[in-house]
Structures are given as structure tokens and as C-alpha cells.
Design a protein around this motif. Sequence first.
Motif, PDB file in Angstrom:
ATOM      1  N   ASP A  33       1.001  -1.320  -0.073  1.00  0.00           N
ATOM      2  CA  ASP A  33       0.091   0.036   0.206  1.00  0.00           C
ATOM      3  C   ASP A  33       0.963   1.230   0.300  1.00  0.00           C
ATOM      4  O   ASP A  33       0.527   2.383  -0.477  1.00  0.00           O
ATOM      5  CB  ASP A  33      -0.885  -0.064   1.026  1.00  0.00           C
ATOM      6  N   ALA A  34       1.873   1.161   0.608  1.00  0.00           N
ATOM      7  CA  ALA A  34       2.830   2.480   0.873  1.00  0.00           C
ATOM      8  C   ALA A  34       3.446   2.802  -0.532  1.00  0.00           C
ATOM      9  O   ALA A  34       3.665   4.103  -0.636  1.00  0.00           O
ATOM     10  CB  ALA A  34       3.847   2.161   2.037  1.00  0.00           C
ATOM     11  N   LEU A  35       3.940   1.853  -1.141  1.00  0.00           N
ATOM     12  CA  LEU A  35       4.774   2.074  -2.182  1.00  0.00           C
ATOM     13  C   LEU A  35       3.954   2.668  -3.290  1.00  0.00           C
ATOM     14  O   LEU A  35       4.386   3.875  -3.986  1.00  0.00           O
ATOM     15  CB  LEU A  35       5.519   1.060  -2.853  1.00  0.00           C
ATOM     16  N   PRO A  36       2.534   2.019  -3.576  1.00  0.00           N
ATOM     17  CA  PRO A  36       1.786   2.976  -4.615  1.00  0.00           C
ATOM     18  C   PRO A  36       1.646   4.390  -4.110  1.00  0.00           C
ATOM     19  O   PRO A  36       1.255   5.161  -5.061  1.00  0.00           O
ATOM     20  CB  PRO A  36       0.620   2.017  -4.741  1.00  0.00           C
ATOM     21  N   TRP A  37       1.311   4.483  -2.858  1.00  0.00           N
ATOM     22  CA  TRP A  37       0.848   5.606  -2.259  1.00  0.00           C
ATOM     23  C   TRP A  37       2.006   6.532  -2.660  1.00  0.00           C
ATOM     24  O   TRP A  37       1.829   7.878  -3.090  1.00  0.00           O
ATOM     25  CB  TRP A  37       0.744   5.749  -0.759  1.00  0.00           C
ATOM     26  N   LEU A  38       3.189   6.514  -2.353  1.00  0.00           N
ATOM     27  CA  LEU A  38       4.237   7.429  -2.796  1.00  0.00           C
ATOM     28  C   LEU A  38       4.185   7.634  -4.206  1.00  0.00           C
ATOM     29  O   LEU A  38       4.699   8.730  -4.702  1.00  0.00           O
ATOM     30  CB  LEU A  38       5.636   6.670  -2.158  1.00  0.00           C
ATOM     31  N   LYS A  39       4.247   6.600  -4.935  1.00  0.00           N
ATOM     32  CA  LYS A  39       4.254   6.838  -6.628  1.00  0.00           C
ATOM     33  C   LYS A  39       3.045   7.628  -6.785  1.00  0.00           C
ATOM     34  O   LYS A  39       3.518   8.585  -7.762  1.00  0.00           O
ATOM     35  CB  LYS A  39       3.958   5.404  -7.050  1.00  0.00           C
ATOM     36  N   ARG A  40       2.009   7.506  -6.420  1.00  0.00           N
ATOM     37  CA  ARG A  40       0.771   8.453  -6.833  1.00  0.00           C
ATOM     38  C   ARG A  40       0.899   9.830  -6.335  1.00  0.00           C
ATOM     39  O   ARG A  40       0.544  10.836  -7.014  1.00  0.00           O
ATOM     40  CB  ARG A  40      -0.392   7.898  -6.098  1.00  0.00           C
ATOM     41  N   ASN A  41       1.515  10.135  -5.105  1.00  0.00           N
ATOM     42  CA  ASN A  41       1.431  11.353  -4.489  1.00  0.00           C
ATOM     43  C   ASN A  41       2.884  12.169  -4.612  1.00  0.00           C
ATOM     44  O   ASN A  41       3.054  13.177  -4.151  1.00  0.00           O
ATOM     45  CB  ASN A  41       0.825  11.340  -3.099  1.00  0.00           C
ATOM     46  N   GLY A  42       3.576  11.374  -4.976  1.00  0.00           N
ATOM     47  CA  GLY A  42       5.333  11.862  -4.845  1.00  0.00           C
ATOM     48  C   GLY A  42       5.980  11.444  -3.697  1.00  0.00           C
ATOM     49  O   GLY A  42       5.499  11.250  -2.754  1.00  0.00           O
ATOM     50  N   ASP A  43       7.033  11.162  -3.967  1.00  0.00           N
ATOM     51  CA  ASP A  43       8.016  10.653  -2.723  1.00  0.00           C
ATOM     52  C   ASP A  43       9.093  11.802  -2.510  1.00  0.00           C
ATOM     53  O   ASP A  43       9.991  12.012  -3.084  1.00  0.00           O
ATOM     54  CB  ASP A  43       8.593   9.445  -3.297  1.00  0.00           C
TER      55      ASP A  43
END
Length: 175
Positions: A103-113
Amino acid sequence: MNRYWLVGGFLALLALLAAGLTLNPRQVPSPLIGKPAPAFELPLLHAPDKTFSHKEMLGTVWIMNVWASWCPPCLVEHPVVTELARSGVAPVVGLNYKDAREDALPWLKRNGDPFRFSVYDAAGRIAIDYGVYGVPETYVIDRQGIIRYKHLGPLTPEVARHKLVPLIQELARRG
């Protein structure tokens, strides 16, 4: 006589409640301010075969931001964290708290890291050591590994501009 004690007790209780209402619930004093940051070594979120230790940041003033993909306030503060990281005032390390990696990795990809990297605290063990009440929380840690500031809740542009950045700049000047 008994009635006076009752009225006096009621007034004292009322005064305590009134005083409590003037306090800011986001300013919970942390016993860790001015103390060494708790030691940890955790896997990196993006590379679970690699680890990060807080010791790697000794000699650097840095920001640790506790976040999770399931945390709506984390999304609210995300542009502020991104701007802090972009400004280069200090490296921003993410502590991914009680989250699922998938869940965390796609969240960062979607919102920017915005993070230099994120460490993965699936069990929340390190967050407990840091006294995390909930997410998001943000810490400023100095060159010697001492916690100098803790912010509860989402960062706002005002907090970043008027508290974090001046503190980090002061800590960097001290050397």
C-alpha cells in the motif's frame, strides 16, 4: 461548613477545566526533547534487503516524518513535506508506520516521494520508542542525534516556515 467545601471544590474543578481549555492539544510535551533519539535499524521501504540506522545521520541535522498510506492527515501534509524536502534545508527521512509495503509504495508513486528514503516500521516498534501518539508526526534531530523538536499532526506551511526551518538553520549554524 460542608456546603463551603462543596462550592470551593466545584470552583477549583471549574478553574482547572477552564485552564485546560486554553491549552493546545497539538503541543503535548515530549520527554524526548533534548535527549538522544532512540536507536534503530530498519529495512528500507523501497529495498527491504537493505537497512538504515539512525547512526548514518550523525553529523547531519535531519527531519524524520512518521507517515502511513492509510492516514488521511498524512496526505494533507504531504505538499508541506514535499516542499521542505525540495528546499534542501535538511534531509527528510520517512518512517512508514504500521503500513503494508504493497500500500505504501503505490501511495508514494501516486502522491510523489519527498523522502531521501523511507524506513519500514511494520510493527510500530520504533514509533513506540519515539513516543508516537499517532500519524503524522515530525521530528527534528540535530547533528549529535538529539531530538530538538516534535510536531504532532499534519505540518502546515506556517509551522514549517516559522518553526522548523528557523530551528534547522540555527542547528546547522551551531555545527
